[in-house]
Structure formats: structure tokens, C-alpha cells
Design a protein around this motif. Structure first.
Motif, short mmCIF file in Angstrom:
data_model
loop_
_atom_site.label_atom_id
_atom_site.label_comp_id
_atom_site.label_asym_id
_atom_site.label_seq_id
_atom_site.Cartn_x
_atom_site.Cartn_y
_atom_site.Cartn_z
N ALA A 86 -42.31 5.63 -83.97
CA ALA A 86 -42.65 5.99 -85.34
C ALA A 86 -41.89 5.13 -86.35
O ALA A 86 -42.45 4.69 -87.36
N VAL A 87 -40.62 4.88 -86.06
CA VAL A 87 -39.83 4.01 -86.94
C VAL A 87 -40.38 2.59 -86.91
O VAL A 87 -40.45 1.91 -87.94
N GLY A 88 -40.81 2.13 -85.73
CA GLY A 88 -41.42 0.80 -85.63
C GLY A 88 -42.68 0.69 -86.46
O GLY A 88 -42.91 -0.32 -87.13
N THR A 89 -43.49 1.73 -86.46
CA THR A 89 -44.72 1.74 -87.27
C THR A 89 -44.38 1.74 -88.75
O THR A 89 -45.01 1.02 -89.55
N GLU A 90 -43.38 2.52 -89.13
CA GLU A 90 -42.95 2.55 -90.52
C GLU A 90 -42.47 1.17 -90.97
O GLU A 90 -42.79 0.71 -92.07
N LEU A 91 -41.72 0.50 -90.10
CA LEU A 91 -41.24 -0.84 -90.42
C LEU A 91 -42.41 -1.81 -90.58
O LEU A 91 -42.46 -2.58 -91.55
N TYR A 92 -43.34 -1.79 -89.64
CA TYR A 92 -44.50 -2.67 -89.72
C TYR A 92 -45.21 -2.54 -91.06
O TYR A 92 -45.64 -3.53 -91.65
N ASN A 93 -45.33 -1.32 -91.54
CA ASN A 93 -46.07 -1.07 -92.78
C ASN A 93 -45.41 -1.66 -94.02
O ASN A 93 -46.09 -1.82 -95.05
N VAL A 94 -44.11 -1.97 -93.96
CA VAL A 94 -43.43 -2.50 -95.15
C VAL A 94 -43.08 -3.98 -95.00
O VAL A 94 -42.39 -4.55 -95.85
N GLU A 149 -39.05 -1.98 -80.29
CA GLU A 149 -40.00 -1.54 -81.31
C GLU A 149 -39.81 -2.30 -82.62
O GLU A 149 -40.79 -2.63 -83.30
N THR A 150 -38.57 -2.61 -82.98
CA THR A 150 -38.33 -3.39 -84.19
C THR A 150 -38.89 -4.80 -84.05
O THR A 150 -39.63 -5.28 -84.92
N LEU A 151 -38.55 -5.46 -82.95
CA LEU A 151 -39.06 -6.81 -82.72
C LEU A 151 -40.58 -6.80 -82.66
O LEU A 151 -41.23 -7.72 -83.17
N ASN A 152 -41.16 -5.79 -82.06
CA ASN A 152 -42.61 -5.75 -81.93
C ASN A 152 -43.29 -5.61 -83.29
O ASN A 152 -44.35 -6.21 -83.53
N ALA A 153 -42.70 -4.83 -84.20
CA ALA A 153 -43.26 -4.70 -85.54
C ALA A 153 -43.23 -6.03 -86.28
O ALA A 153 -44.21 -6.43 -86.93
N VAL A 154 -42.11 -6.74 -86.17
CA VAL A 154 -41.99 -8.04 -86.82
C VAL A 154 -42.97 -9.04 -86.19
O VAL A 154 -43.66 -9.79 -86.90
N ALA A 155 -43.04 -9.03 -84.86
CA ALA A 155 -43.94 -9.95 -84.16
C ALA A 155 -45.40 -9.68 -84.53
O ALA A 155 -46.19 -10.62 -84.70
N ARG A 156 -45.75 -8.43 -84.65
CA ARG A 156 -47.13 -8.09 -85.01
C ARG A 156 -47.52 -8.67 -86.35
O ARG A 156 -48.59 -9.27 -86.50
N ARG A 157 -46.62 -8.53 -87.35
CA ARG A 157 -46.91 -9.09 -88.68
C ARG A 157 -47.00 -10.62 -88.61
O ARG A 157 -47.87 -11.23 -89.23
#
Length: 254
Positions: free
Chosen positions: A193-201, A226-234
Motif C-alpha cells: 500500500a505504501v508502494g502504491t501511495e509512493l507511485y502516485n506522487v 516495493e519502493t524501488l518497484n514504484a520508482v521503476a514503474r514510473r
């Protein structure tokens, strides 16, 4: 400049500020060698993606993200395990209230990062940019705060004599507002959930700067990714060809 044989002995990793002759001017190779003697390495066998310890060769990693189609990063390079002296210095960097002392660990960590990359040139041979995990410093109780991940990369840029492809300003990716810290999330579901929140911002201001590039993202601690994955996705959505991680410390098996 004294020869290696004539150099004084360092005080030992995590005792850098306790009268070490290299604390302000130490050659990278001296500091990296000193730290390497105290930094534990991931045990074999380990996952080729996240470097987590495996129960036996060939078994699936317990980190669900490693086998998931949702994973956006290729792998993470790990300098050491988050334990002993390395864990101590990370803790001091994050929680010391003394401004100068906290900044000093960014200098030392930058030397460790550089020493690791110099000793393992294949790690970043095909990397086009090495960037900090995007963050926003927060002021607490009136104390000046520190984006210690970006500051570590800033110090690495100052000390680098190999021309590594660090990129700091203007940033390739930015975090537009604060989010819940990953270390405050308990359990896999909360971390996702925190990873998704990060991705959104997260935002990539100039997609042309990442298009077709291989980007390495530095962070101090890697746990589940999860943090790295959010950044990688963007970054991937903006056109990056590949994203890999570089972690100062890998959280031991949870």
C-alpha cells in the motif's frame, strides 16, 4: 602522499569519527577496504533478483515480488547486509540530531558506494544514470533535516574520479509530496500500500532524459522492493529501458 605501506591504520568502520586519520580526507580505497572487513555479505544461495537468502539452491524466493509480473526492476545490487556496524551507521545517519554528524555519514557512505562500484565495474557497465531514490526532507521539531539519500549521491559526485554516470540535478524523477515511510508499514500488505501511495506522487519531469536508458536507483536499505518497484514503474512508463537498484544494505530475511 605516503605509500600504502606508510599510511596509518584506520580506526575501523563505524568508528570513523573517533579520531580516524581518514575521516575527512580518506582515499576511497582505504575507506572501502576498512568497511569491507566489517560488512557482512548475503549468504549463498541467494536470490539473483533481490539477494535474499534462499533455503536451498533453485527454490523460489520468499519475496513475492521477485516472481511477480508486476515487478518493474531487473535486480538490486547489494553492498552488504543491514547488520552490525553497517546497521549502526545507517541508524546514526537517520536518527542523530546533530546536523554535522549525520552529514558526515553521508560522506562515508558515499566512499563505500564508490569503492563498491570501482571494485565491481560490471555492475554499472551498461548503466546510463545513477540516481538517488527520490525523497523530500522533512523538518522535525525545528531541526534542519536532510535528504540523506540525495546527499550521499551528492558526496559521491564530489569524490568520484572514475567518471561514473551520477545524475542529481535536475533530477530525473521527483517525489511531489510526502508519503508514509516504508519502515512504518507492518506486513506485506501494508508495504504494498505504501508502494502504491509512493507511485502516485512520483513524476518524471522530462521523459526524454530517461527514454531508452538504463537507470540505477540508489537507496540505503532494500527490504522487499516495493519502493524501488514504484520508482521503476514510473521510470519505465516514461520510457526507461531498464531499472536496477543499488542498496547500501539489504535487510536480512524477514
Amino acid at each position: 602522499m605516503p605509500s600504502p605501506a606508510e599510511r596509518p591504520e584506520p580506526r575501523g568502520f563505524a568508528r570513523c569519527r573517533d579520531g580516524c586519520p581518514y575521516v575527512t580526507t580518506g582515499p576511497i580505497e582505504v575507506c572501502y577496504q576498512c568497511a569491507s572487513e566489517r560488512i557482512r555479505q548475503p549468504a549463498d544461495p541467494n536470490c539473483r533478483i533481490c539477494r535474499q537468502r534462499l533455503d536451498a539452491p533453485g527454490v523460489a524466493c520468499m519475496n513475492d515480488l521477485c516472481g511477480s509480473p508486476a515487478r518493474q526492476f531487473e535486480r538490486v545490487e547489494v553492498i552488504g547486509l543491514k547488520s552490525d556496524e553497517l546497521e549502526q551507521t545507517i541508524y546514526q545517519l537517520k536518527y542523530w540530531t546533530e546536523w554535522e554528524g549525520r552529514w558526515g555519514w553521508c560522506v562515508i557512505h558515499a566512499r563505500i558506494v564508490l569503492g563498491y562500484l570501482y571494485a565491481n565495474p560490471a555492475v554499472c557497465a551498461s548503466v546510463d544514470a545513477i540516481i538517488p531514490n527520490p525523497g523530500r526532507p522533512a523538518v522535525r521539531k525545528g531541526q534542519p533535516s536532510l535528504d540523506y539519500i540525495a546527499t550521499t549521491i551528492e558526496e559521491a559526485i564530489k569524490q568520484d574520479d572514475h567518471g561514473l554516470p551520477f545524475v542529481l540535478a535536475p533530477p530525473l524523477i521527483v517525489k511531489t509530496t510526502e508519503t508514509k515511510r516504508m519502515r512504518e508499514a507492518e506486513g506485506k500488505a501494508a508495504r504494498k500500500a505504501v508502494g502504491t501511495e509512493l507511485y502516485n506522487v512520483l513524476r518524471v519531469p522530462e521523459p526524454a532524459r530517461v527514454h531508452g536508458k538504463t537507470i540505477m536507483v540508489y537507496d540505503d536499505v532494500f527490504t522487499m522492493g516495493e519502493t524501488l518497484n514504484a520508482v521503476a514503474r514510473r521510470l519505465r512508463e516514461a520510457g526507461a529501458a531498464k531499472v536496477v537498484g543499488l542498496a547500501l544494505a539489504r535487510q536480512p530475511r524477514w
